[in-house]
Motif scaffolding. Structure first.
Motif, PDB file in Angstrom:
ATOM      1  N   ALA A 145      50.780 -21.181 -40.357  1.00 21.66           N
ATOM      2  CA  ALA A 145      50.460 -21.613 -38.998  1.00 21.66           C
ATOM      3  C   ALA A 145      50.807 -20.531 -37.987  1.00 21.66           C
ATOM      4  N   VAL A 175      37.086 -16.576 -40.961  1.00 18.68           N
ATOM      5  CA  VAL A 175      38.208 -16.208 -40.103  1.00 18.68           C
ATOM      6  C   VAL A 175      39.031 -15.085 -40.723  1.00 18.68           C
ATOM      7  N   TYR A 234      40.202 -11.665 -39.089  1.00 21.24           N
ATOM      8  CA  TYR A 234      41.646 -11.692 -38.886  1.00 21.24           C
ATOM      9  C   TYR A 234      42.290 -10.439 -39.499  1.00 21.24           C
ATOM     10  N   PHE A 263      42.957 -23.717 -35.050  1.00 23.17           N
ATOM     11  CA  PHE A 263      43.201 -22.361 -35.535  1.00 23.17           C
ATOM     12  C   PHE A 263      44.687 -22.165 -35.815  1.00 23.17           C
ATOM     13  N   THR A 264      45.490 -22.519 -34.840  1.00 28.05           N
ATOM     14  CA  THR A 264      46.899 -22.185 -34.933  1.00 28.05           C
ATOM     15  C   THR A 264      47.613 -23.019 -36.001  1.00 28.05           C
ATOM     16  N   ILE A 288      43.532 -24.997 -45.950  1.00 28.27           N
ATOM     17  CA  ILE A 288      44.791 -24.324 -46.287  1.00 28.27           C
ATOM     18  C   ILE A 288      45.923 -25.322 -46.469  1.00 28.27           C
ATOM     19  N   SER A 347      49.555 -15.771 -42.911  1.00 29.09           N
ATOM     20  CA  SER A 347      48.389 -16.584 -42.560  1.00 29.09           C
ATOM     21  C   SER A 347      47.197 -16.149 -43.401  1.00 29.09           C
ATOM     22  N   LEU A 359      44.980 -18.375 -46.741  1.00 31.70           N
ATOM     23  CA  LEU A 359      43.570 -18.695 -46.945  1.00 31.70           C
ATOM     24  C   LEU A 359      43.119 -18.264 -48.339  1.00 31.70           C
TER      25      LEU A 359
HETATM   26  N1  TRP Z   1      47.137 -20.175 -38.213  1.00 32.88           N
HETATM   27  C1  TRP Z   1      46.926 -18.768 -38.177  1.00 32.88           C
HETATM   28  C2  TRP Z   1      47.369 -18.198 -36.879  1.00 32.88           C
HETATM   29  O1  TRP Z   1      47.650 -18.898 -35.949  1.00 32.88           O
HETATM   30  C3  TRP Z   1      45.508 -18.353 -38.289  1.00 32.88           C
HETATM   31  C4  TRP Z   1      44.700 -18.873 -39.360  1.00 32.88           C
HETATM   32  C5  TRP Z   1      44.325 -20.130 -39.536  1.00 32.88           C
HETATM   33  C6  TRP Z   1      44.081 -18.119 -40.342  1.00 32.88           C
HETATM   34  N2  TRP Z   1      43.489 -20.179 -40.587  1.00 32.88           N
HETATM   35  C7  TRP Z   1      43.316 -18.981 -41.079  1.00 32.88           C
HETATM   36  C8  TRP Z   1      44.077 -16.792 -40.666  1.00 32.88           C
HETATM   37  C9  TRP Z   1      42.564 -18.565 -42.132  1.00 32.88           C
HETATM   38  C10 TRP Z   1      43.330 -16.368 -41.706  1.00 32.88           C
HETATM   39  C11 TRP Z   1      42.566 -17.244 -42.432  1.00 32.88           C
HETATM   40  O2  TRP Z   1      47.395 -17.021 -36.741  1.00 32.88           O
END
Ligand code: TRP
Length: 493
Positions: free
Chosen positions: A21, A97, A101, A231-232, A239, A333, A337
Motif C-alpha cells: 500500500a 500500473v 510505476y 491506487f494507494t 494484490i 508495491s 503486483l
Molecule cells: N499502492 C501502491 C502505492 O501507493 C501502488 C500500487 C498499487 C501499485 N497497485 C500497484 C504499484 C500495482 C504497482 C503495481 O504506491
C-alpha cells in the motif's frame, strides 16, 4: 500436493500488505494530485473516500482472499464460475500500473546515482534538471524524442531487483519487507523536520490543509480522490486478495484492514506536509503564490523533493537517503503486483514454479516499460495512469462489490469476517458493499465518462486517448467474454 505457501507470521503479512500500500502513491502521486486539485480541496474527498470506499473494500478483499485461499482469478471463480474475469481485469490493470510505476522507480534510481556527484547537479535548477537532463522530455506525446540509455538501464536494474525480491515467493518477500517497509518511514521523518523548518513552509502547509468547500461540487475531484484511494490501498489489482490468501483462514481481518489503511493514509498525509512545506519555501524564494510555483503533474515530487534536498546541509548524503527511500517505497508495491500475477498462475498449476512465472512477468513488464523511458515517456505515463486509475480500477471496484455483495453474499462474508476478527464489522459494511459503493462509483464513472467524451483529457490527441481507453476496454472485454463463454467442465485432480 504441497500446501499453499504461507506468511511465516501475521506481522510479516502486515508488513507485506502495508509495504504494498505504501509506495510512490503516497509520496509521489498523492502530493501531486493534492497540488493539482488545489491543496485542501482534495483532502476532504480523499478522507471521505477512504472511509466510505477504501476501508470497506479492503476488508472485502482481505476477507475474500483469506476465505477462498486463492489469488484473484480463482477467488472470483470461486464466487461464481463465470466471474473469473473480474479477477483477470484486476490483475491486468495492476500490470499496466506496474509497467509505468517501474519507470518512476527508474527515475529515482537515476537520481540516486547522480546524488553521488560532488555537487548535486540539480542544485541550481531542479525543474530544468528533471525535465531536460533526466527525462529529456519531448515537446508532446506525438514526438517520441530521444532514447535514454540511462533510463533504459535504470529500468532494467529496477526489474532485476524486483525479480530477486519475489523469486522465492512469500519467503523472499517476507525478508525484504522487513527492511523496505520501515526504512522509508524513518527517512520521511527526517525530511519532515527539514521541510517544516524552511522559511515559507507555513504558507505551503496552509495551502495544503485549508479546506475549499467549493471544489466539492466538482465530480472530477471526487473521482481523482476515489481512484487515489484504490491506487494507494492497492485495491482492485488483485494484490490484497493474493496476499490475504497466504494467511491462515483464522487471521483477524478487521484489525489487519484498519492497520493497513490507517498507516497508509497517515503516511500520505505526512508526506504531504513534507512536499507542501517545500513548495511554500519555493514560493517564498521566488516571490510567487504556492499554486504557481511548479508545473503540476507527475513531475512534482521529482522537482520539490530534490530542491529540498539541495538545501540541506550534507545535501549529498540526504539525497542518497531520500532516493533509497523512494526505491524502497516503490519496490514492495511493485513486487506485490508480480506476486498477484504469480498467484493466479500458481493457483492453476503448482507445476510451473514461482521463479519461472516471476521471471516472465518481470521480463514482459520491462519490455513494455521501455516506452516510458523515451522523451515522450512522461506524457504516456500521464495518459495510462489517468485511464487505468480513473476508469479501470473504479470499474473493477464496481464489479467486485457487486459480485461479493450480491452473488457471494455480503452478509455471508461478514459473518465469516466476524467469526475470525476481534473487532466486529456492523451491518453498515453490507450496505456499503451492496449499495453505496456500486452506486457512488457508477455515478462518478458515468459523469466523468461523459465529460471526457466531450472534452478529452489533458489536451492529448485522439490516438493517445484511444490507447488509454484500450487499457480499460481490453480487460473489460476479456472479462465479459469470460462470463458468456460456455464453462468447460474442469477436472480437478
Ligand atoms: N499502492 C501502491 C502505492 O501507493 C501502488 C500500487 C498499487 C501499485 N497497485 C500497484 C504499484 C500495482 C504497482 C503495481 O504506491
Amino acid at each position: 500436493m504441497a500446501g499453499r505457501q504461507r506468511w511465516s507470521s501475521r506481522m510479516i503479512f502486515l508488513f507485506a500488505a502495508i509495504g504494498s500500500a505504501v509506495g510512490l502513491g503516497n509520496v509521489w502521486r498523492f502530493p501531486y494530485l493534492t497540488y493539482k486539485y488545489g491543496g485542501g480541496a482534495f483532502l476532504i474527498p480523499y478522507l471521505i473516500a477512504l472511509l466510505v470506499l477504501g476501508i470497506p473494500l479492503l476488508i472485502m478483499e482481505f476477507a475474500i482472499g483469506q476465505r477462498l485461499q486463492k489469488g484473484a482469478v480463482e477467488a472470483f471463480k470461486g464466487v461464481h464460475s463465470k466471474l473469473g474475469g473480474i479477477g483477470f481485469a484486476a490483475v491486468f490493470s495492476g500490470f499496466v500500473v506496474v509497467v509505468y510505476y517501474s519507470a518512476v522507480m527508474a527515475w529515482s534510481l537515476v537520481y540516486l546515482i547522480k546524488s553521488f556527484a560532488f555537487k548535486l547537479p540539480w542544485a541550481e535548477n531542479a525543474e530544468g534538471f528533471f525535465y531536460n537532463n533526466v527525462l529529456n522530455i519531448s515537446d508532446g506525446i506525438g514526438n517520441i524524442g530521444g532514447f535514454s540509455w540511462m533510463l533504459f538501464f535504470a529500468l532494467l536494474a529496477v526489474w532485476v531487483m524486483v525479480y530477486f525480491c519475489v523469486w522465492k515467493g512469500t519467503k523472499s518477500v517476507g525478508k525484504v519487507v522487513m527492511i523496505t517497509m520501515p526504512l522509508p518511514i524513518i527517512l520521511l521523518i527526517v525530511l519532515f523536520i527539514r521541510g517544516v523548518t524552511l522559511p515559507g513552509a507555513l504558507t505551503g502547509i496552509m495551502y495544503y490543509i485549508k479546506p475549499n468547500f467549493g471544489a466539492l461540487l466538482d465530480t472530477e475531484v471526487w473521482l481523482a480522490a476515489v481512484s487515489q484511494i484504490f491506487f494507494t490501498l492497492s485495491l482492485a489489482f488483485g494484490i490484497m486478495i493474493a496476499y490475504a490468501s497466504y494467511n491462515k483462514e483464522t487471521s483477524d481481518i478487521t484489525k489487519n484492514s484498519y492497520l493497513t489503511a490507517i498507516t497508509n493514509s497517515g503516511i500520505s498525509l505526512f508526506a504531504g506536509f513534507v512536499v507542501f512545506s517545500v513548495l511554500g519555501y519555493m514560493a517564498h524564494a521566488q516571490g510567487v503564490g504556492v499554486a504557481d510555483v511548479v508545473t503540476s503533474g507527475p513531475g512534482l515530487a521529482f522537482v520539490a523533493f530534490p530542491q529540498a534536498l539541495s538545501l540541506m546541509p550534507l545535501a549529498g548524503l540526504f539525497s542518497v537517503l531520500f532516493f533509497v527511500t523512494l526505491l524502497s517505497l516503490g519496490i514492495d508495491s511493485a513486487f506485490s503486483l508480480v506476486e498477484a500475477v504469480n498467484s493466479t498462475f500458481l493457483d492453476k498449476s503448482s507445476k510451473v514454479g514461482t521463479k519461472k512465472v516471476a521471471f516472465y512477468v518481470c521480463l514482459v513488464a520491462f519490455i513494455l516499460g521501455i516506452i516510458f523511458t523515451s522523451g515522450a515517456g512522461l506524457y504516456f505515463l500521464d495518459v495510462f495512469d489517468h485511464f487505468v486509475t480513473n476508469f479501470g480500477l473504479v470499474l473493477v471496484g464496481i464489479f467486485e462489490a457487486i459480485a461479493i455483495g450480491w452473488i457471494f453474499g455480503a452478509e455471508k462474508l461478514r459473518s465469516y469476517i466476524n467469526s475470525v476478527s476481534d473487532w466486529k464489522v456492523g451491518k453498515w459494511w453490507t450496505y456499503a458493499i451492496k449499495y453505496v459503493i456500486p452506486v457512488l462509483l457508477s455515478i462518478f464513472v458515468i459523469t466523468q465518462f461523459i465529460t471526457e467524451i466531450k472534452e478529452g483529457y489533458g489536451g492529448y490527441p485522439g490516438w493517445a486517448l484511444a490507447l488509454g481507453w484500450l487499457s480499460v476496454i481490453i480487460p473489460l472485454v476479456i472479462a465479459i467474454v469470460w462470463s458468456i463463454k460456455p464453462t468447460k467442465v474442469e477436472v480437478n485432480v
